[in-house]
Design a protein around this motif. Structure first.
Motif, short mmCIF file in Angstrom:
data_model
loop_
_atom_site.label_atom_id
_atom_site.label_comp_id
_atom_site.label_asym_id
_atom_site.label_seq_id
_atom_site.Cartn_x
_atom_site.Cartn_y
_atom_site.Cartn_z
N VAL A 122 0.87 -1.17 0.00
CA VAL A 122 0.00 0.00 0.00
C VAL A 122 0.91 1.22 0.00
N ILE A 123 0.69 2.13 -0.95
CA ILE A 123 1.47 3.35 -1.03
C ILE A 123 0.55 4.52 -0.73
N ILE A 124 0.90 5.30 0.29
CA ILE A 124 0.12 6.47 0.68
C ILE A 124 0.85 7.71 0.19
N GLY A 125 0.12 8.64 -0.41
CA GLY A 125 0.75 9.88 -0.85
C GLY A 125 -0.28 10.86 -1.39
N ALA A 126 0.19 12.07 -1.65
CA ALA A 126 -0.66 13.09 -2.26
C ALA A 126 -0.91 12.73 -3.73
N ARG A 127 -1.91 13.32 -4.32
CA ARG A 127 -2.25 13.03 -5.71
C ARG A 127 -1.06 13.27 -6.65
N SER A 171 2.13 12.95 -5.82
CA SER A 171 3.32 12.21 -5.38
C SER A 171 3.85 11.33 -6.52
N ASN A 172 5.11 10.94 -6.42
CA ASN A 172 5.74 10.11 -7.44
C ASN A 172 5.54 8.62 -7.09
N PHE A 173 4.41 8.09 -7.50
CA PHE A 173 4.10 6.68 -7.27
C PHE A 173 4.86 5.78 -8.25
N GLU A 174 5.41 6.36 -9.29
CA GLU A 174 5.95 5.59 -10.41
C GLU A 174 7.13 4.71 -10.05
N GLU A 175 7.90 5.07 -9.03
CA GLU A 175 9.05 4.24 -8.68
C GLU A 175 8.64 2.86 -8.18
N TYR A 176 7.38 2.71 -7.76
CA TYR A 176 6.90 1.42 -7.27
C TYR A 176 6.20 0.62 -8.36
N LEU A 177 6.08 1.19 -9.55
CA LEU A 177 5.40 0.53 -10.66
C LEU A 177 6.43 -0.04 -11.62
#
Length: 122
Positions: free
Chosen positions: A16-21, A23-29
């Protein structure tokens, strides 16, 4: 349910990754298709996105309006988001999951974990 702090996230563990809209979620993809899918879902104002990476599930929990809310309100929103996400976690029969806050708030991670634990109480 067991809650513990870890330093590194195994690449095959559900997440589960929590962050602002923004945020850089891409490193986990893992792929460009996943990145495009997440960007598309976030642009449609979704506050939770689920990505199936075959060897694991990645759940993205977006924090909204944190600058306008008290810390207690933010934490309560996280608890509610966790309770909402529990259905997906159960659907995928997940027994172990790591929770990460991109911006580094350990208290936010604890609030989310608390929401999972309370919603899972039987």
């Amino acid at each position: 349910m067991k809650i513990r702090k870890i330093e590194n996230i195994p690449s095959d563990e559900n997440l589960v990754i929590i962050g602002a809209r923004d945020s850089n979620f891409e490193e986990y993809l893992q792929s460009d298709e996943e990145r495009k899918f997440v960007r598309d879902r976030l642009s449609k104002d979704k506050d939770q996105v689920v990505v199936n990476q075959f060897n694991r599930q990645v759940f993205i929990q977006v924090l909204e309006g944190t600058e306008k809310k008290t810390q207690e309100q933010v934490f309560e929103n996280l608890r509610c988001g966790a309770a909402k996400l529990l259905g997906e976690i159960r659907f995928h029969e997940i027994k172990k999951i790591s929770v990460v806050h991109i911006d580094g708030s350990f208290d936010a991670v604890l609030a989310f974990a608390e929401g999972l634990a309370l919603a899972n109480y039987q």
